[in-house]
Every structure is written in C-alpha cells, then in structure tokens.
Design an enzyme around this catalytic site. Structure first.
Site, PDB file in Angstrom:
ATOM      1  N   HIS A 144      66.525 -16.214  58.906  1.00 41.04           N
ATOM      2  CA  HIS A 144      64.977 -17.687  58.829  1.00 41.04           C
ATOM      3  C   HIS A 144      65.245 -18.395  57.343  1.00 41.04           C
ATOM      4  O   HIS A 144      64.537 -19.555  57.603  1.00 41.04           O
ATOM      5  CB  HIS A 144      63.728 -17.057  58.947  1.00 41.04           C
ATOM      6  CG  HIS A 144      63.597 -16.090  57.215  1.00 41.04           C
ATOM      7  ND1 HIS A 144      63.299 -14.430  56.705  1.00 41.04           N
ATOM      8  CD2 HIS A 144      62.517 -16.308  56.329  1.00 41.04           C
ATOM      9  CE1 HIS A 144      62.961 -14.520  55.675  1.00 41.04           C
ATOM     10  NE2 HIS A 144      61.956 -15.912  55.560  1.00 41.04           N
ATOM     11  N   ASP A 175      68.037 -10.272  60.927  1.00 38.23           N
ATOM     12  CA  ASP A 175      67.497 -11.496  59.618  1.00 38.23           C
ATOM     13  C   ASP A 175      68.651 -11.934  58.474  1.00 38.23           C
ATOM     14  O   ASP A 175      68.095 -11.329  57.329  1.00 38.23           O
ATOM     15  CB  ASP A 175      65.928 -11.632  59.117  1.00 38.23           C
ATOM     16  CG  ASP A 175      65.483 -12.190  59.230  1.00 38.23           C
ATOM     17  OD1 ASP A 175      65.946 -14.138  58.738  1.00 38.23           O
ATOM     18  OD2 ASP A 175      64.415 -12.154  58.915  1.00 38.23           O
ATOM     19  N   GLY A 255      59.397 -17.930  48.797  1.00 44.89           N
ATOM     20  CA  GLY A 255      60.518 -17.897  48.067  1.00 44.89           C
ATOM     21  C   GLY A 255      62.109 -16.939  47.801  1.00 44.89           C
ATOM     22  O   GLY A 255      63.057 -17.304  47.534  1.00 44.89           O
ATOM     23  N   ASN A 256      61.009 -15.464  47.612  1.00 46.18           N
ATOM     24  CA  ASN A 256      62.396 -14.467  47.587  1.00 46.18           C
ATOM     25  C   ASN A 256      62.426 -14.008  48.530  1.00 46.18           C
ATOM     26  O   ASN A 256      63.732 -13.597  47.967  1.00 46.18           O
ATOM     27  CB  ASN A 256      61.424 -13.559  46.849  1.00 46.18           C
ATOM     28  CG  ASN A 256      60.673 -13.805  45.713  1.00 46.18           C
ATOM     29  OD1 ASN A 256      59.891 -13.882  45.231  1.00 46.18           O
ATOM     30  ND2 ASN A 256      61.810 -13.386  44.510  1.00 46.18           N
ATOM     31  N   SER A 257      62.489 -14.813  49.521  1.00 47.42           N
ATOM     32  CA  SER A 257      63.321 -14.194  50.939  1.00 47.42           C
ATOM     33  C   SER A 257      64.777 -14.476  50.323  1.00 47.42           C
ATOM     34  O   SER A 257      65.619 -15.852  50.379  1.00 47.42           O
ATOM     35  CB  SER A 257      62.657 -15.277  52.272  1.00 47.42           C
ATOM     36  OG  SER A 257      61.514 -14.562  52.297  1.00 47.42           O
ATOM     37  N   LEU A 308      74.046  -2.099  73.443  1.00 50.16           N
ATOM     38  CA  LEU A 308      73.524  -0.878  74.643  1.00 50.16           C
ATOM     39  C   LEU A 308      73.552  -1.472  75.521  1.00 50.16           C
ATOM     40  O   LEU A 308      73.725  -1.667  77.063  1.00 50.16           O
ATOM     41  CB  LEU A 308      73.057  -0.064  74.264  1.00 50.16           C
ATOM     42  CG  LEU A 308      72.546   1.655  75.256  1.00 50.16           C
ATOM     43  CD1 LEU A 308      74.355   2.296  75.133  1.00 50.16           C
ATOM     44  CD2 LEU A 308      71.679   2.206  74.502  1.00 50.16           C
ATOM     45  N   GLY A 309      72.288  -2.660  75.497  1.00 47.11           N
ATOM     46  CA  GLY A 309      71.962  -3.391  76.909  1.00 47.11           C
ATOM     47  C   GLY A 309      71.259  -2.587  77.682  1.00 47.11           C
ATOM     48  O   GLY A 309      70.946  -3.196  78.575  1.00 47.11           O
ATOM     49  N   VAL A 310      69.781  -2.561  76.706  1.00 44.66           N
ATOM     50  CA  VAL A 310      68.538  -1.877  77.096  1.00 44.66           C
ATOM     51  C   VAL A 310      67.441  -2.587  76.306  1.00 44.66           C
ATOM     52  O   VAL A 310      67.102  -2.887  74.980  1.00 44.66           O
ATOM     53  CB  VAL A 310      68.305  -0.342  77.309  1.00 44.66           C
ATOM     54  CG1 VAL A 310      69.859   0.324  78.246  1.00 44.66           C
ATOM     55  CG2 VAL A 310      68.320   0.400  75.714  1.00 44.66           C
TER      56      VAL A 310
END
Length: 410
Positions: A144, A175, A255-257, A308-310
């Site tokens: 992000h 993320d 800002g720490n992200s 997996l697709g669920v």
C-alpha cells in the site's frame, strides 16, 4: 608469704592474662583479615540483587542501542512524487440581486475560482518506510506504500543518499512489495524466524513516522501472535484482511508502514503494516511470509504464489450454532457478497479436486484449521506444483482428497 612476694605474684598473673588477651585478639584479627566469613544478611542480599538488576538493565540497554546503530543504515525512507495539474486562479463576476433595479449596482462583486492551467508539476504526495535486504539493492516495503498509479518512488538512505526505485512486484494478499535500487555494497538486514517468537519478547521498530522523523526507533514487546485484522490501506476507506500478524506495543505511526520490526539480534521478524484505533497497538507481517516472497522474486524475477481457489469463512462457535454445523473448527467454503464471487473458482485446483460450496475443510496436511492455523498461511508456505492432503466434511461425511496447487495467474 611475705607482702612483697604476694605483690610480685599478682603482677605476674595480671601480666600473663593481658598477654593472653592480646594474643587472642591478634589471632582473631589475623584470621578476619585473611578469611573473613561470608555472613549473608537480608540487608546485603538485597543490596546484591539491586546491583545485579542495575547490571542487567545496562546490559539490555547496550544491546538495544547497539542493535539500532547497526540496523539503521539499512532502513530507508520512501517518498512518492507525482505529476499533478497546476491550477490557476481567475475571478468571476457575480450578479447582485439589485442589478435588475439599478444600473451599475455598488453591490456587484467578484468571486475567485480555480481551473486547470494545462500544466503539471512534480509534487510529493506521500511515502513510507522500507529496508534493504541485499547488498545489491533489493528492498522490502508494504504494497500500500507503493500503490499509487503513475507515480515516482525515491528511496532515501539514512545518510541522505537518494536513489530512484523500481517496483519489481507486489503481493496483494500479504501487503508486501519488493523494490530495487541500482547500487552495490549496501548495508542490509537479515530475516529472523517469526515462528520462534514468544509473547513478551523485546522488539524494536524503526521507520519514518509522519514522513518527518526518519530512522526513528521505538522499543516494546510482542503483545500477541497470530492476529487477524482488517486494516485501512488509504484515506478513502479501502481495507484489506490480514491474517497471522504480530501484535506489538512498540510505537508505530503513519509513515512507519513498510519498516522493519527487529529482535535484539538485529534480525527482521516482522514488517510494520498497521495500527489499531488505540494506544500502543501495532501490527507487523511475520518475517517468514515476507522472506518467502523475497526468495520467490530473487529466484523467478516475480512473486510466484500457489493457490487453492476457494472463498471461505473461518468457522467459530457462533457460526457453528447459527448454522447447526457439526464442527466448530475448519473453514466453510462459501461464496462472496457479489453474485460473481463464486465459492469455488472455475478451473482452479479446488474445482479440479471436486471441492464444492458448503464443504468444510477441516485439515490440510494433518494440521487442523483452528485459531492460529489459517488456510491462507499454510497454502502460502507451499509452492506451485506441491500436492496437499485435505480432510473435508462434505454432505455430513468426512473424506480425504489430494489437491495439486497451481500458480496464481494475474
């Protein structure tokens, strides 16, 4: 006996007694000097404990200071700039309600307005933190942080040196983004083992809070493990679900992200990602997940993820009772809110293996899907082509199936 003889005898006796006392005192003094007994009293025991506590505290402080000094050169600030329209001011005449009754009314006035001038300028619009993970310039941050379209990203090292950064790949699920700057012999951080973490363990967060105070450090402990949260990713209210994150009371601010969460060995055990609406509650993505993403980029030039697709919801006591289920653990295969959000993605590994909506996946490779053991975490630890064994509860009956995981297609 004459009086004179008695006097002489008394003097001799007294002299002998004094000499004996002097000798004895000398013996005790001599013994005390060389062999002082260790008499343990409550007073000196308490004093010893206090001294030891001071020594331990100073030792811990030295470790923290040393760790911050060694790690800080590998922590970077990321600044986002973008071409934005230049607005120009103009004035528009506003009619007065008296204009219909008198010519040239003194009540006429002009209102300032703005319009696009047709020009653009580079402007700083945001940023975050990151850290270098290889001497040739690979670095980690949050997805992000670098999710603005048509923007430029500049990386500032602790010494002020700046580099233009290229985004190698982004992982929407976790993320995480991997960036690259063109440089050599850079300071870098190593990954630690997030599976070995303990609640109460001391940690250090380093980053660029409020985009003003670069390489700020804060110290705290691990407050919790295997948390599941919904984190805001922008000012527009967009959120994302994150599983298996680390909770810490080390101060984490906007800002720490993307900055590192370190253990006292200076190794990365988490990537700071979010804060809660409360004091001293921050969250970090576990390092083992992040390292697998980075290793994939180094090996393949991009993030290669199995799937997996669920779509599913984690079963808990409330879901069990409301839906009269036979189990209070596992995941219920369920469609999303939109009509196009199918429970099982057509053509996916799950579809090929015969998994259907309303099936409950109880275990994967013998691991029960209960609190702290999420399906997405276990799948993300695998590679495309790996075969996993699932225990299902389907139409009221348990069964086991094998599913071959495939690579996520963009």
């Amino acid at each position: 006996m004459s009086k004179q003889n008695f006097s002489n005898l008394l003097v001799s006796a007294l002299s002998g007694a004094v000499m004996t006392i002097v000798i004895l005192l000398g013996v005790f003094t001599f013994t005390d000097f060389f062999e002082k007994p260790d008499i343990k009293t409550e007073e000196n025991l308490s004093s010893t404990k206090e001294v030891n506590q001071v020594i331990d505290y100073k030792s811990q402080e030295d470790i923290v200071v040393s760790t911050i000094e060694k790690a800080s050169p590998a922590v970077v600030s990321i600044i986002i700039t973008k071409d934005v329209p230049v607005l120009e001011q103009y004035f528009e005449d506003m009619s007065s309600p008296f204009d219909d009754f008198m010519f040239g009314s003194p009540f006429s006035f002009q209102v300032p307005k703005y319009r696009d001038s047709g020009k653009t300028e580079q402007k700083e619009i945001g940023g975050g933190s990151g850290f270098i993970v290889s001497p040739d310039g690979y670095l980690i941050t949050n997805k992000h942080v670098v999710d603005t379209e048509d923007a430029d990203y500049t990386v500032f090292l602790a010494d002020g040196t700046k580099y233009e950064a290229k985004i190698i790949d982004k992982d929407d699920l976790n993320d995480i983004a991997v960036l690259k700057i063109e440089a050599e012999n850079l300071p870098f951080l190593e990954f630690g083992d997030s599976e070995a973490l303990k609640v109460g363990q001391s940690v250090i967060a380093i980053g660029n809070p409020l985009l003003e105070f670069k390489n700020s450090a804060s110290v705290g402990i691990i407050s919790g493990l295997s948390r599941s949260i919904h984190a805001a990713t922008s000012i527009f209210g967009k959120t994302e679900a994150l599983e298996d994150v680390i909770q810490t009371d080390a101060a984490i601010n906007p800002g720490n992200s993307g900055g590192p969460l370190l253990n006292l060995d200076g190794k990365v055990i988490g990537v700071n990602v979010a804060i809660a609406n409360g004091e001293n509650i921050g969250f970090s993505l576990p390092s083992n997940v992040v390292k697998s993403i980075y290793d994939s980029v180094k090996e393949n030039g991009k993030i290669v993820r199995p799937y997996l697709g669920v779509r599913y919801v984690q079963i808990n006591k409330a879901i069990k009772e409301n839906n009269k289920l036979d189990t209070e653990y596992g995941v219920l295969v369920l469609r999303g809110e939109k009509i196009e959000d199918l429970a099982v993605i057509p053509g996916s590994p799950a579809d090929k293996a015969g998994i259907m909506e309303n099936d409950i996946i109880l275990e994967i490779d013998g691991i029960k899907l209960e609190e702290g053991k999420s399906l997405v975490k276990i799948i993300s630890s695998k590679k495309p082509g790996d075969s996993v064994k699932l225990k299902l509860l389907s139409k009221g009956k348990e069964k086991e199936i094998s599913v071959v995981l495939e690579e996520v297609k963009d």
